[in-house]
Design an enzyme around this catalytic site. Structure first.
Site, PDB file in Angstrom:
ATOM      1  N   PHE A 112      41.299  40.786  52.018  1.00  0.00           N
ATOM      2  CA  PHE A 112      42.198  41.915  52.243  1.00  0.00           C
ATOM      3  C   PHE A 112      42.924  41.699  53.573  1.00  0.00           C
ATOM      4  CE2 PHE A 112      39.242  43.519  49.181  1.00  0.00           C
ATOM      5  CZ  PHE A 112      39.950  44.446  48.427  1.00  0.00           C
ATOM      6  N   TRP A 126      44.940  38.283  44.298  1.00  0.00           N
ATOM      7  CA  TRP A 126      45.531  39.608  44.088  1.00  0.00           C
ATOM      8  C   TRP A 126      46.995  39.609  44.540  1.00  0.00           C
ATOM      9  CZ3 TRP A 126      47.883  43.435  46.933  1.00  0.00           C
ATOM     10  CH2 TRP A 126      48.006  44.695  46.321  1.00  0.00           C
ATOM     11  N   PHE A 162      29.158  43.635  36.431  1.00  0.00           N
ATOM     12  CA  PHE A 162      28.517  44.135  37.641  1.00  0.00           C
ATOM     13  C   PHE A 162      27.965  42.997  38.503  1.00  0.00           C
ATOM     14  CE2 PHE A 162      28.101  48.038  34.877  1.00  0.00           C
ATOM     15  CZ  PHE A 162      29.097  48.733  35.520  1.00  0.00           C
ATOM     16  N   THR A 207      39.564  40.198  38.684  1.00  0.00           N
ATOM     17  CA  THR A 207      40.768  39.663  39.322  1.00  0.00           C
ATOM     18  C   THR A 207      40.550  38.216  39.753  1.00  0.00           C
ATOM     19  OG1 THR A 207      41.355  41.885  40.111  1.00  0.00           O
ATOM     20  CG2 THR A 207      42.402  40.018  41.226  1.00  0.00           C
ATOM     21  N   ARG A 212      35.584  40.207  28.833  1.00  0.00           N
ATOM     22  CA  ARG A 212      35.246  41.320  27.945  1.00  0.00           C
ATOM     23  C   ARG A 212      36.441  42.244  27.759  1.00  0.00           C
ATOM     24  NH1 ARG A 212      30.637  44.255  30.866  1.00  0.00           N
ATOM     25  NH2 ARG A 212      31.882  43.598  32.646  1.00  0.00           N
ATOM     26  N   LYS A 249      36.150  54.161  36.957  1.00  0.00           N
ATOM     27  CA  LYS A 249      36.197  52.726  37.249  1.00  0.00           C
ATOM     28  C   LYS A 249      37.559  52.113  36.936  1.00  0.00           C
ATOM     29  CE  LYS A 249      33.541  48.515  36.298  1.00  0.00           C
ATOM     30  NZ  LYS A 249      34.506  47.703  35.537  1.00  0.00           N
ATOM     31  N   LYS A 309      35.935  41.115  40.855  1.00  0.00           N
ATOM     32  CA  LYS A 309      35.370  40.042  40.033  1.00  0.00           C
ATOM     33  C   LYS A 309      36.322  39.612  38.914  1.00  0.00           C
ATOM     34  CE  LYS A 309      31.584  41.288  38.133  1.00  0.00           C
ATOM     35  NZ  LYS A 309      32.053  41.744  36.816  1.00  0.00           N
ATOM     36  N   ALA A 332      27.026  45.968  31.313  1.00  0.00           N
ATOM     37  CA  ALA A 332      25.955  45.147  31.880  1.00  0.00           C
ATOM     38  C   ALA A 332      24.822  45.989  32.446  1.00  0.00           C
ATOM     39  CB  ALA A 332      26.509  44.233  32.961  1.00  0.00           C
TER      40      ALA A 332
END
Length: 557
Positions: free
Chosen positions: A383, A411, A302, A74, A95, A106, A72, A274
């Site tokens: 991916f 990415w 999230f 990224t 954030r 994480k 998210k 969140a």
């Protein structure tokens, strides 16, 4: 093929001087407070002086998160870069990362690959000291509470009804429950207490929702620290603590300006979780970005059931923001996990598992479209081993709901890989939609909780355990009945049971505790086994983080 790590990519890029980034963003030097060469704070006077119309606000959210990853942050960064690539003036507003996840499981929150904000080491660690200021202000209030009780307790505070907890920005399960004041009499009154992680502190929420220093002080004064022996609330204002707390927070209130790897401006400011808080960056940073850019990309923490719901029902409502479009991020691997495939077996085409997992994505899409009435696009974080058939299946299912799918390859390609998504977002922004909250504020607290559970989580109902109904009645009697709801719930499921993946049905949300964050301006509802102080995993990420003799950090991700 060997890939560079995120930190290696970030360290390979020469950042633009922050003065140059600010100038190109339209920020006059008089508003800028540099913190070295690559980061700065921006004075809030800019908001008061600006006469520019607001740009378009784009929310990036995601499916229910899994260990496979969705991407998210990224995608948010890559979308801002993609908008810049097609000639639009864009800013990303995110954030700040918490040290707890950085050293836990994480990782950081500066994006990944070639869609990152820099300096990523600073952003993921101490940055400009905002979290330290928030922790200091929170704990100053704690010290003043216990000192007041020790010094004769003229406010008649019941030590067993103190609700204000100390905090530390670290995953430290040992501090969840503590007993303080032991030993000699001068150590204070003995009482049971506990710590929250800093990002769960109401001070964090207050900082992120305050408009300016005056609003900040007023909100700090309204903080309820506990109750008297005769059940009356006691506030930080009663303790005369708000002024000193605001003094600690005056610089933290100013948004932080950095940049992406491609030089796109980025505001990184505030960081409430969140799952246990409201999950959005600061109102001041979002508003400042809207005055400076044509398109502002922001994210909510999230999945959309948590972050997007709170962004739309709390932040937008309290700050008067009107988002133009929503991006829902998913990955094929994550959807296959929702379809029952364990993480080690995700490689290779599996249309059956994808079809079983797709309802999770589709439910988030329906919520955004049908509950909040906002246009949205699904961004598939692609991916290398994703098959064309899998991509086609997602596209077909989303088109049945009238929603397009755009591939996000940011990415590996940075802004170039975000151009397709940027074009679709621009198209959606021209629809001139206006969002509708999930519930009216005038409903009783219980009905608002039930509205979120049924409309957003698709629960069968809500079970109020223990004293929850009594707490609701007390809060309504105190005049807090018309505040919005901030649900504290596991991020791993639409339900309050993290083991229920996909789109569970016929479940009940169990509410264990209801409390008011009077300064922030919402009622916090704790569900299931959610905790306000996480713990470290068996092998914490901290074990791999190091710094060499030249001060170069490694192991961050």
């Amino acid at each position: 093929m060997a890939y560079l790590s995120d930190i290696e990519i970030a360290q390979s890029v020469k950042a633009r001087p922050i003065m140059e980034v600010a100038r190109d963003s339209g920020i006059d030097e008089k508003y800028l407070e540099p913190y070295g060469r690559n980061k700065a704070k921006v004075d809030l006077q800019l908001l008061k002086d600006s006469t520019q119309p607001d740009g378009k606000l784009i929310l990036v959210t995601a499916i229910t998160p899994t260990p496979a990853g969705e991407g998210k942050t990224t995608t948010s960064i890559g979308l801002a870069d993609g908008l810049s690539k097609i000639g639009k003036k864009s800013i990303v507003a995110l954030r700040e990362p918490s040290l707890g996840p950085v050293f836990g499981i994480k990782g950081g929150a500066a994006g990944g690959g070639y869609a990152q904000v820099i300096p990523m080491e600073d952003i993921n660690l101490h940055f400009t000291g905002d979290f330290h200021a928030i922790g200091a202000a929170n704990n100053l209030l704690c010290a003043m509470v216990d000192n007041h009780i020790f010094q004769g307790n003229p406010l008649n505070i019941d030590p067993k009804r103190v609700t204000w907890k100390r905090c530390v920005d670290m995953n430290d399960r040992f501090l969840r429950s503590v007993i303080g004041g032991l030993g000699v009499r001068t150590n204070g009154v003995v009482r049971e207490d506990g710590y929250d992680i800093t990002v769960a502190s109401e001070v964090m929420a207050i900082l992120c929702l305050s408009q300016d220093i005056v609003d900040l002080k007023e909100r700090l004064q309204r903080i309820i620290i506990g109750y008297t022996y005769d059940e009356k609330p006691v506030t930080a204002g009663d303790l005369k603590a708000a002024g000193a707390m605001a003094a600690l927070l005056k610089d933290a209130l100013k948004p932080n300006l950095v940049q992406t790897l491609e030089g796109t401006p980025a505001f990184i400011h505030g960081g409430p979780f969140a799952n246990i808080a409201h999950g959005c960056n600061s109102v001041t940073a979002t508003r400042m970005a809207l005055k400076l850019a044509d398109y502002v990309v922001t994210e909510a923490g999230f999945g959309a059931d948590l972050g997007a719901e709170k962004f739309l029902d709390i932040k937008c409502r309290l700050a008067g923001l009107d988002p133009a479009a929503v991006v829902i991020v998913a990955s094929i691997k994550a959807l296959k996990m929702h379809g029952g495939v364990p993480k080690p077996e995700l490689k290779g085409e599996n249309l059956g598992a994808l079809e079983k997992g797709l309802p999770n994505l589709l439910q988030h899409v329906k919520n955004i479209k049908d509950v909040f009435h906002l246009p949205c696009v699904v961004a598939i974080n692609r991916f290398p081993d994703d098959s064309d058939k899998e991509l086609k299946l997602i596209d077909e299912k989303c088109r049945e709901l009238g929603v397009r799918v755009a591939l996000s390859e940011v990415w590996g390609k940075g802004g170039e890989g975000g151009k397709e998504l940027a074009e679709e977002v621009m198209r959606l922004c021209n629809e001139n939609a206006h969002y509708t909250p999930a519930y009216p504020l005038g409903l009783p607290l219980q009905e608002k909780i039930e509205a979120i559970a049924k409309k957003i989580y698709h629960a069968k109902g809500v079970e109020f355990a223990g004293n929850a109904k009594k707490q609701i009645a007390q809060l309504e009697a105190l005049g807090f009945g018309e505040l919005p709801i901030c649900m504290a719930k596991t991020q791993y499921s639409f339900s309050d049971n993290p083991a229920l993946l996909g789109t569970p049905r016929d479940f009940y949300i169990s509410v264990s505790n209801v409390k008011v964050s009077a300064g922030a301006g919402f009622v916090v509802v704790l569900t299931g086994d959610v905790m306000t102080m996480p713990g470290l995993p068996k092998v914490p990420a901290a074990e791999k983080i190091d710094v060499d003799r030249n001060g170069v950090i490694s192991g961050l991700f």
